[in-house]
Design a protein around this motif. Structure first.
Motif, short mmCIF file in Angstrom:
data_model
loop_
_atom_site.label_atom_id
_atom_site.label_comp_id
_atom_site.label_asym_id
_atom_site.label_seq_id
_atom_site.Cartn_x
_atom_site.Cartn_y
_atom_site.Cartn_z
N TRP A 172 0.89 -1.07 0.08
CA TRP A 172 0.06 0.10 0.27
C TRP A 172 1.01 1.40 -0.02
O TRP A 172 0.46 2.34 -0.44
N ARG A 173 1.98 1.12 0.39
CA ARG A 173 2.91 2.37 0.20
C ARG A 173 3.41 2.49 -1.04
O ARG A 173 3.25 3.51 -1.67
N GLU A 174 3.36 1.32 -2.01
CA GLU A 174 3.88 1.34 -3.23
C GLU A 174 2.33 1.94 -4.26
O GLU A 174 2.57 2.80 -5.00
N GLN A 175 1.49 1.52 -3.78
CA GLN A 175 0.05 1.91 -4.27
C GLN A 175 0.20 3.52 -4.14
O GLN A 175 -0.31 4.37 -5.18
N LEU A 176 0.33 3.86 -2.90
CA LEU A 176 0.41 5.46 -2.79
C LEU A 176 1.32 6.15 -3.57
O LEU A 176 1.06 7.37 -4.10
N GLU A 177 2.56 5.70 -3.47
CA GLU A 177 3.39 6.25 -4.38
C GLU A 177 3.01 6.21 -6.06
O GLU A 177 3.37 7.26 -6.54
N TRP A 178 2.59 5.24 -6.41
CA TRP A 178 2.05 5.12 -7.95
C TRP A 178 1.28 6.30 -8.00
O TRP A 178 0.97 7.28 -8.93
N ALA A 179 0.13 6.34 -7.01
CA ALA A 179 -0.85 7.44 -7.04
C ALA A 179 -0.22 8.85 -7.06
O ALA A 179 -0.54 10.02 -7.78
N PHE A 180 0.69 8.96 -6.21
CA PHE A 180 1.34 10.11 -5.85
C PHE A 180 2.13 11.02 -7.12
O PHE A 180 2.43 12.05 -7.20
N LEU A 192 0.41 10.96 5.82
CA LEU A 192 0.49 9.41 5.24
C LEU A 192 1.70 8.82 5.37
O LEU A 192 1.88 7.70 5.63
N ASP A 193 2.70 9.66 5.19
CA ASP A 193 4.26 9.23 5.42
C ASP A 193 4.47 8.57 6.85
O ASP A 193 4.95 7.78 7.10
N ARG A 194 3.91 9.49 7.74
CA ARG A 194 3.90 9.33 9.23
C ARG A 194 3.51 7.78 9.75
O ARG A 194 3.82 7.13 10.34
N ALA A 307 -5.92 -0.66 7.85
CA ALA A 307 -7.23 -0.53 7.24
C ALA A 307 -7.76 0.83 6.69
O ALA A 307 -8.12 1.19 5.67
N VAL A 308 -7.48 2.00 7.49
CA VAL A 308 -7.41 3.32 7.18
C VAL A 308 -6.44 3.84 6.43
O VAL A 308 -6.85 4.40 5.16
N TYR A 309 -5.44 3.37 6.44
CA TYR A 309 -4.35 3.82 5.62
C TYR A 309 -4.56 3.21 4.05
O TYR A 309 -4.30 3.67 3.09
N LYS A 310 -5.04 1.80 3.83
CA LYS A 310 -5.41 1.40 2.74
C LYS A 310 -6.55 2.02 2.21
O LYS A 310 -6.52 2.31 0.95
N LEU A 311 -7.51 2.35 2.83
CA LEU A 311 -8.52 3.36 2.52
C LEU A 311 -7.99 4.61 1.79
O LEU A 311 -8.67 4.82 0.77
N ALA A 312 -6.96 5.41 2.32
CA ALA A 312 -6.60 6.43 1.89
C ALA A 312 -5.98 6.09 0.55
O ALA A 312 -5.90 6.79 -0.44
N GLY A 313 -5.15 4.79 0.55
CA GLY A 313 -4.36 4.27 -0.64
C GLY A 313 -5.31 4.13 -1.90
O GLY A 313 -5.23 4.80 -2.92
N LEU A 314 -6.65 3.63 -1.36
CA LEU A 314 -7.70 3.60 -2.38
C LEU A 314 -8.31 5.01 -2.73
O LEU A 314 -8.30 5.20 -4.32
N GLU A 347 -4.06 8.77 12.00
CA GLU A 347 -3.15 9.17 13.06
C GLU A 347 -3.92 9.12 14.38
O GLU A 347 -3.37 8.82 15.46
N ARG A 348 -5.27 9.66 14.64
CA ARG A 348 -5.76 9.39 15.87
C ARG A 348 -5.90 7.85 16.45
O ARG A 348 -5.72 7.70 17.40
#
Length: 356
Positions: A172-180, A192-194, A307-314, A347-348
């Motif tokens: 999911w870090r890779e998916q985010l990098e692809w989107a970014f 999201l990096d944190r 799970a929330v990180y993955k939602l952010a990735g989607l 983060e929360r």
């Protein structure tokens, strides 16, 4: 070009070619019709009628997609293998990897009858007793998935369960990098990096091995027309693999609402009727899952934050598709603000400010 436009529909399906495929696979029929099912935000779903048969065609969205996403033939393989298990799935019909038919891989299954709960509960379920039954049926079906003997049904090579959770964080870090690559030109999401760094640091080294759905939530199941809540089918198996059942549970919980919860970050994807009297709380669902599987929901902050990180990735992938002109879903541009909101929620969780 909107997703409800004739031009977009033409990118999804060549009706003459699909009819020829049905004729070859299913025999002649006096009538044929196909239409796009507007719900869903990942793979495309088409409803087709071939004579008296009601069918569903699943295919990827048009345009560039992230690697490993939208693998409909993998989805077909899983559903086909689960036909004779305790997991309710639609009857499979055929799969096709010949792109000359509709321009992509696709598969066909029988269309089920019942209710997918997106905006509200059916009136027949609107009692405290049936609401509790609905929640219990929902988590019990997840337990059934986790208890599948995947070797016995021929899915032993579906994935590598060891190290699954670590790979999820990496993927999911890779998916985010692809989107970014595209979305960072509009705005960045440093939170999201944190979160990603925290997930790497706190990822469990060992976990149970089980079959996992990967996207288990209420609008991916269908309840039968019966008065008492009973799940007739589980859909959207494109992310199914062998892995960590706690990750499935964390994902399910990320969509389940308690009355005390703040407003959802992506209201377009979250229904709130389970905040009403009678529905189990997230804690209730966890306790039932634990009692039936014999497992404990250890590292719960990690799994809920993942799970929330993955939602952010989607969401960020949706935003990229919007920016590159490969979708016109009205929800996609909203991800410019929704994803940072999800990052704050993650983060929360990791800070202990959003307990189970």
């Amino acid at each position: 070009m909107g997703e409800d436009s004739p031009e977009y529909f033409a990118r999804l399906v060549d009706e003459d070619a699909l009819a020829a495929y049905f004729r070859e696979e299913l025999g002649d029929a006096a009538t044929f019709d196909v239409e796009r099912h507007a719900e869903g935000h990942s793979n495309e779903t088409l409803f087709a009628e071939w004579g008296d048969r009601r069918l569903v065609v699943r295919r990827p969205p048009p345009g560039e997609t992230a690697d490993t996403a939208h693998d409909v033939l993998r989805e077909y393989r899983v559903i086909d293998a689960l036909q004779d298990t305790d997991v309710p799935v639609p009857a499979t019909v055929a799969a096709c990897e010949d792109h000359s038919v509709i321009g992509s891989d696709f598969y066909v299954m029988e269309r089920e009858r019942g209710d997918v709960l997106r905006e509200d509960e059916p009136e027949r379920f609107a009692t405290p007793e049936r609401r509790r039954t609905l929640g219990e049926e929902f988590v019990d079906t997840l337990v059934a998935i986790h208890e599948v003997d995947y070797e016995a049904v021929g899915l032993g090579e579906l994935g590598r369960p060891a190290g699954y959770t670590t790979r999820q964080v990496e993927r999911w870090r890779e998916q985010l990098e692809w989107a970014f690559e595209v979305t960072a030109e509009e705005r960045e999401v440093p939170a999201l990096d944190r979160v990603g760094d925290w997930l790497v640091e706190h990822c469990p080294e060992d976990h149970p091995h089980a079959m996992v759905h990967g996207d288990y939530k209420l609008d991916n199941v269908m309840f039968s027309p019966a008065d008492d809540p009973e799940i007739a089918a589980v859909f959207d198996w494109e992310m199914a693999t062998l892995g960590d059942p706690r990750a499935d549970l964390g994902w399910m919980l990320s969509y389940w609402r308690d009355p005390k919860d703040p407003d959802p970050e992506i209201p377009e994807l979250v229904t709130r009727f389970m905040e009403r009297e009678g529905y189990p709380t997230r804690t209730d669902l966890v306790e039932r899952w634990e009692s039936q599987t014999g497992l404990t929901f250890e590292h719960e902050r990690f799994y809920r934050a993942l799970a929330v990180y993955k939602l952010a990735g989607l969401g960020e992938m949706f935003f990229r598709r919007y920016l590159t002109g490969n979708a016109d879903d009205p929800m996609y541009p909203a991800m410019e603000e929704r994803v940072p909101g999800l990052a704050s929620r993650a983060e929360r969780i990791i800070d202990g400010d959003e307990p189970l």
